[in-house]
Every structure is written in structure tokens, then in C-alpha cells.
Write a protein that holds these residues in place. Structure first.
Motif, mmCIF file in Angstrom:
data_model
loop_
_atom_site.group_PDB
_atom_site.id
_atom_site.type_symbol
_atom_site.label_atom_id
_atom_site.label_comp_id
_atom_site.label_asym_id
_atom_site.label_seq_id
_atom_site.Cartn_x
_atom_site.Cartn_y
_atom_site.Cartn_z
ATOM 1 N N ARG A 1 29.071 12.105 104.347
ATOM 2 C CA ARG A 1 30.572 11.860 103.984
ATOM 3 C C ARG A 1 30.786 10.536 104.520
ATOM 4 O O ARG A 1 30.162 9.896 105.191
ATOM 5 N N VAL A 2 31.730 10.162 104.001
ATOM 6 C CA VAL A 2 32.481 8.627 104.611
ATOM 7 C C VAL A 2 32.600 9.047 106.069
ATOM 8 O O VAL A 2 32.860 9.885 106.714
ATOM 9 N N THR A 3 32.069 7.945 106.718
ATOM 10 C CA THR A 3 32.450 7.880 108.464
ATOM 11 C C THR A 3 33.711 7.415 108.565
ATOM 12 O O THR A 3 34.703 6.956 107.626
ATOM 13 N N GLU B 1 34.359 3.916 107.636
ATOM 14 C CA GLU B 1 34.565 3.296 106.304
ATOM 15 C C GLU B 1 36.033 4.106 105.913
ATOM 16 O O GLU B 1 36.450 3.422 105.166
ATOM 17 N N ALA B 2 36.255 5.271 106.484
ATOM 18 C CA ALA B 2 37.761 5.731 106.056
ATOM 19 C C ALA B 2 38.861 4.764 106.377
ATOM 20 O O ALA B 2 39.846 4.672 105.762
ATOM 21 N N ILE C 1 38.801 2.040 104.111
ATOM 22 C CA ILE C 1 39.483 2.267 102.734
ATOM 23 C C ILE C 1 41.129 2.468 102.978
ATOM 24 O O ILE C 1 41.871 1.758 101.853
ATOM 25 N N ALA D 1 35.491 1.741 95.974
ATOM 26 C CA ALA D 1 34.298 1.940 96.439
ATOM 27 C C ALA D 1 33.188 0.579 96.531
ATOM 28 O O ALA D 1 32.581 0.183 97.535
ATOM 29 N N ALA E 1 32.070 -0.268 100.237
ATOM 30 C CA ALA E 1 30.978 0.373 100.521
ATOM 31 C C ALA E 1 29.783 -0.607 101.035
ATOM 32 O O ALA E 1 29.659 -1.644 100.429
ATOM 33 N N ARG F 1 25.431 2.938 100.471
ATOM 34 C CA ARG F 1 26.623 3.746 100.771
ATOM 35 C C ARG F 1 27.440 3.957 99.493
ATOM 36 O O ARG F 1 28.376 4.817 99.457
ATOM 37 N N VAL G 1 30.771 6.859 99.272
ATOM 38 C CA VAL G 1 32.040 6.537 99.524
ATOM 39 C C VAL G 1 33.037 6.874 97.941
ATOM 40 O O VAL G 1 34.038 7.471 98.156
ATOM 41 N N GLY H 1 33.235 10.189 98.764
ATOM 42 C CA GLY H 1 34.009 10.636 99.885
ATOM 43 C C GLY H 1 35.227 10.753 99.907
ATOM 44 O O GLY H 1 36.084 11.180 100.847
#
Length: 562
Positions: free
Chosen positions: A495-497, A500-501, A504, A520, A524, A528, A532, A535
Motif C-alpha cells: 500500500r502507499v506509505t 507517499e500519502a 500525495i 502517480a 511515485a 512504486r 501508488v 493506493g
């Protein structure tokens, strides 16, 4: 009409154990309905577990005392099953029984199985065995919903592809697949003023309060995540300014897990008055419906295939607010018996990693279905609006409830379902009696990609062209709090970390919207991109971003009663 020998293992029918599963309730309900409504001259019960006769007789009498003679068949007397002509199995394991049937002759009796959950490793093994093992076209698998029927057909298509490449096509005709819903004994679900008063006094709920009811197991990973219901009820409570009470009737496998479940759920809906009861007790199972004004169940999990509780609620005269997911699509008519809330999940081909880890036994069943469900998104705005309508409009709520009650009696009472079983058994008997004497893909059909196998569950599939935007008023601080909640942070597989969240959220904060593909590509890191892209559904699932469908080449949608 045609008869069948009932494969009577207590584990398929006994609801008095510590853990009450849907298949236990469904089995008990079926047996009661069969005894009440079957047009037969006697009942055939196959004691497959070799239990003492008195034990099984007590089980049957507790469910519904038979009013016709009973023929008890010993476990090793398969030849005696010929008298009934059909064996009704409580699960989908036709293939194994087909091998065992050959000992007494393949035309001795027909087999009729049924789907419950189809996401377990065992059932994913059993479905290919419909083609790989010596089943016949006078055997049948009953699928309880159109969605699970599609899932079964999807896996069988993968098996045919493998067989054609490696061995050639199947030579014998395939067993039948038919769609017959589960039923309920509608008279068992009567709302009474006495029960309503008693439950509201016991749970400290005012008589004029509006009460939502959820009935089901308290299991975030392997049943459904209550976060979706909690967040939607909270939005409705804030929007309407009305006191909303939410009663949860069910159980968890331990007191510790149950306490955590309720604490974590309650934290997400502080404006809602939260109540819970142990739903396993018989006096609770059939009376708790009286406490409620509407039923809520936001199924989000591929383990569900039909969903018995919405039709139990309908039988009790309660309108339903449910997700547009799997079997719920076949039961609750949108705008007529309640509301079905749009869902979104990855499309076929998006879960090969899940399938591979599950087939490698690196991930157990509960984490497998839990991980898949983390990518199921529900439309919160639609859900809050539906709940608000029912909270604010008592007359409309009662009208939907009456329509739901009438539909349950006309369509889902066992009085209407058992004749469908008997008609199928008659067809299987006729086919059997007319039968002639015995005569390189990388996709693993025994562990398919869950988003391919269960592709018909959601309303629509996510696409790279979908438009993503940050939810109104959303900040990273608020998003992080949501994503770190135990109800959101489980099943972190691919899943997105959080990093990464955060990227975003920051990227979307600088623009009104963008396509998922653009987002993405911008966020990403190496290797990844696909995680992403997929995710973003996790963020949408918990209301951090919104997704809008981009124009599709082929249209679709939900229709009332679909």
C-alpha cells in the motif's frame, strides 16, 4: 416434487456455538425452511459425521420438529442415497464427493452444492475441481447471488484455459451452475412494540430517537470494517443535527478484540450514540430488530457472497442502507427498500501480488481478504445523504420498510425459495436418469487475482483516467490521524506509505484536481508506480481524497432492483 438427502453435519446447521458465522445462520434457516415448506413424503438426513442419533435428533428438533417420517442414513451407506436421488451439500465441495460417489456408481445420485464465501483457499480449490474431478451435468452448484456466480464463472474460465493448454478440453459435460438466493423464515423476524420498548429501555435509548442497527460479526479484516459506517453516520449526525443512535449486534472472537473494536469504532463517530449487544443469543438474534428504525451494513469484503442480514432486516420491516456490493445488489432495491451506496475497487489484474502471497502461504486468509478490502471505497456523500433522508423523514422511512417487508415475504421467504430447490433437484434427477452409462498461462487458477475473481462486486472499477482531488478542508494533520487509526492502518501490504500519502496530499493541495495517472507519475518513486496508482483508493476509502469517474468507452451504472 423431488426430494434430496440433507448432508447433516452439525457444523453446517448449529448456531449455538461460541462463534456464530453466516453459514451457520444460513444452514439453520435453510433446514427450518425445508422442514416447513418442502413438498415431500419424508425427510432423508445423512449423518455424515457419525454423531449419535439422539444428538442429531435434538439438533433437528431444536431447529424445527419434522412433521413427516425421517429416514436416517448412516455415513458409510452411500448406496442408500439413491432413494432420495440427490444429495444436498452445505458447501461447494462437489468434486471430492464425485470421486466418492464413483464407489457406488456415478449415476446412483446427483450432487447439489452451494456457495457461501468463495475467497478461502479451500473453496478456491473446490471450484476448479468442478471441472477437474468427475462431476456430471446432473450435478449442480447453487450460487446465492449474481456476483458470486460471476466469480465462480471467472475462476472456471481460468481453469478451462489451463486445461486447454496443458491437457485439452474437458470431455464430460460440466455440472450446472444456477443462481438461487438464500432465504429467511420471515415470520421469525417480527417487530413488536413490547420488544421495541424493552430494548430501548435496556440500552437507554429514548422512544422517539432514530436508531440504526448493524448485525454481524465484529471482525475488521474478515467481515467488514465498521469505519465506513461510523464515518457516514457521523457525517449524517452533523448534517441533520439530530441524535442518531447506533446499535451493533454481534460478537468478536475474544473480549479483548471486541473491546478494541468498539473503542476504535466509537472514536470515529463522536456525535453518534453508540450501543452494542452480544448478537449470538437466540433471544437477541430474533428480537433486536425491534430496537431499530433502519438497518445499516457497508459490506466491503470479498468474503461476502450474499449477505443474509439485509433480508432479515427487510423481513422485520426495516429499510436498509447498504453498499452496492456483491449479493446486496440482488436484495435491496435502490430507492424502494432502502439505498445502495456506490462502491469502487481495483479492476481485474490489479491483485496478482495478493494472489501470489496468498498462494505461497505468506499471508493467511484473514489478512488476504483484509488486504483486498482495504482497496474498497464507498461514496461517503451518497451514504450520508441516504442516512439523513431516513433520519429526517419518518413517513418515508416507514414506507420503504413496508416495501422491504413485502419483498422479503414475496421473494426471499423459504416458502418461495424451497420450490426452486425442488425444481432444480427434479431437473438433476431427470438428467441423471437419462444419462448414458459411464463412459500455459502464468495465472494460477487455484489462487486468482482477487480483483479479477471478484471484479463484479463493486459498482465500478478504478481507472488511471479517474479524477482525484483533495477532500474539502483536508489537511495532512487530519489525514495522518485517520490513516494511523487501527481501523485504517491494518493490512499494509503493498500500500502507499505514510510518506507517499503526505506527498500525495501536498501535491493535490497545489491544484484543483488531476488524473490518477498524473498524480502517480509525479509522486511515485522507482518501482512504486503501480502501488501508488492503486493506493489512491486507500486514501479515498477514508475520505482523504475524492475520486470522480472519467468518461469511459462503455457506460455502466446501478439500477434499482439490479
Amino acid at each position: 416434487m423431488s426430494n434430496a438427502a440433507i448432508y447433516l453435519h452439525p457444523n453446517g446447521f448449529d448456531t449455538t456455538g461460541k462463534e456464530l458465522l453466516g453459514r451457520h445462520s444460513a444452514g439453520e434457516s435453510f433446514l427450518r425452511g425445508f422442514i416447513r415448506h418442502a413438498d415431500v413424503d419424508r425427510f432423508h438426513f445423512w449423518n455424515v459425521a457419525s454423531r449419535p442419533h439422539t444428538e442429531l435428533q435434538a439438533l433437528v428438533d431444536r431447529i424445527c420438529p419434522p412433521d413427516k417420517p425421517v429416514n436416517w442414513i448412516a455415513p458409510n451407506r452411500r448406496a442408500a442415497l439413491a432413494e432420495a436421488g440427490v444429495v444436498n451439500l452445505p458447501g461447494p465441495d462437489l468434486g471430492q464427493e464425485a470421486w466418492l460417489r464413483r464407489v457406488v456408481g456415478p449415476r446412483t445420485y446427483s450432487l447439489c452444492g452451494i456457495t457461501h464465501t468463495t475467497a478461502t483457499a479451500n473453496v478456491m480449490r473446490m471450484v476448479p475441481e468442478l471441472l477437474l474431478f468427475p462431476t456430471e451435468d446432473y450435478d449442480a452448484l447453487i450460487c446465492t447471488s449474481a456476483a458470486v456466480r460471476d466469480g465462480v464463472e471467472t475462476q472456471l474460465a481460468l481453469v478451462r484455459d489451463y486445461m486447454a493448454t496443458e491437457h485439452g478440453p474437458r470431455r464430460r459435460p460440466e455440472p450446472q451452475r444456477v443462481t438461487i438466493p438464500l432465504g429467511v423464515n420471515t415470520e421469525d423476524f417480527r417487530i413488536t412494540p413490547e420488544d421495541r420498548k424493552a430494548w430501548r429501555e435496556k440500552l437507554d435509548i429514548p422512544e422517539d430517537a432514530v436508531v440504526a442497527l448493524y448485525v454481524g460479526r465484529f471482525n475488521v479484516r474478515a467481515k467488514m470494517n465498521p469505519a465506513l459506517m461510523a464515518l457516514a453516520l457521523e457525517k449524517a449526525a452533523q448534517r441533520t443535527g439530530r441524535d442518531i443512535y447506533w446499535v451493533n449486534s454481534g460478537h468478536a472472537i475474544s473480549d479483548e478484540l471486541e473491546a478494541a473494536y468498539h473503542d476504535q469504532t466509537r472514536a470515529l463517530c463522536p456525535s453518534v450514540h453508540y450501543r452494542h449487544v452480544d448478537g449470538r443469543l437466540p433471544d437477541v438474534r430474533f428480537s433486536i430488530w425491534s430496537v431499530a428504525d433502519f438497518f445499516i451494513s457497508f459490506s466491503d469484503n470479498i468474503q461476502e457472497t450474499f449477505g443474509l442480514t439485509p433480508i432479515e432486516a427487510m423481513a422485520a420491516g426495516l429499510p436498509c442502507v447498504v453498499t452496492d456490493w456483491n449479493g446486496y445488489k440482488d436484495t435491496v432495491r435502490n430507492g424502494e427498500d432502502g439505498f445502495r451506496i456506490a462502491t469502487r475497487a481495483p479492476g481485474p489484474g490489479s491483485g496478482a501480488d495478493l494472489a501470489y502471497w496468498f498462494s505461497s502461504n505468506w499471508m493467511n486468509y484473514e489478512n488476504y481478504v483484509g488486504a483486498a478490502s482495504q482497496f474498497t471505497v464507498m461514496d461517503y456523500e451518497e451514504a450520508a445523504s441516504a442516512i439523513s433522508i431516513l433520519v429526517l423523514n419518518g413517513d418515508f422511512r416507514r414506507r420503504l420498510g413496508e416495501q422491504a417487508k413485502a419483498r422479503a415475504r414475496q421473494v426471499f421467504d423459504w416458502a418461495a425459495i424451497i420450490p426452486q430447490y425442488q425444481a432444480l433437484w427434479a431437473e438433476l434427477n431427470a438428467r441423471r436418469q437419462a444419462a448414458a452409462p459411464e463412459r500455459g498461462s502464468s495465472v494460477n487458477p487455484f489462487r486468482p487475482d482477487p480483483f479479477t475473481l471478484f471484479n463484479s462486486y463493486p459498482t465500478e472499477h478504478a481507472a488511471l483516467e479517474d479524477i482525484v482531488a483533495l477532500a474539502d478542508g483536508m489537511t495532512w494533520e487530519a489525514a495522518r490521524t485517520l490513516l494511523q487509526s487501527p481501523l485504517a492502518s491494518y493490512s499494509a501490504f503493498n500500500r502507499v506509505t505514510l510518506q507517499e500519502a503526505e506527498q500525495i496530499v501536498a501535491w493535490l493541495a497545489e491544484r484543483p484536481s488531476a488524473s490518477v495517472a498524473e498524480m502517480a507519475a509525479a509522486v511515485a518513486g522507482p518501482g512504486r508506480l503501480s502501488f501508488v496508482q492503486r493506493g489512491i483508493l486507500w486514501l479515498a476509502r477514508y475520505g482523504i481524497v475524492t475520486l470522480k469517474t472519467a468518461p469511459r468507452p462503455v457506460g455502466g451504472g446501478r439500477e434499482a432492483g439490479a
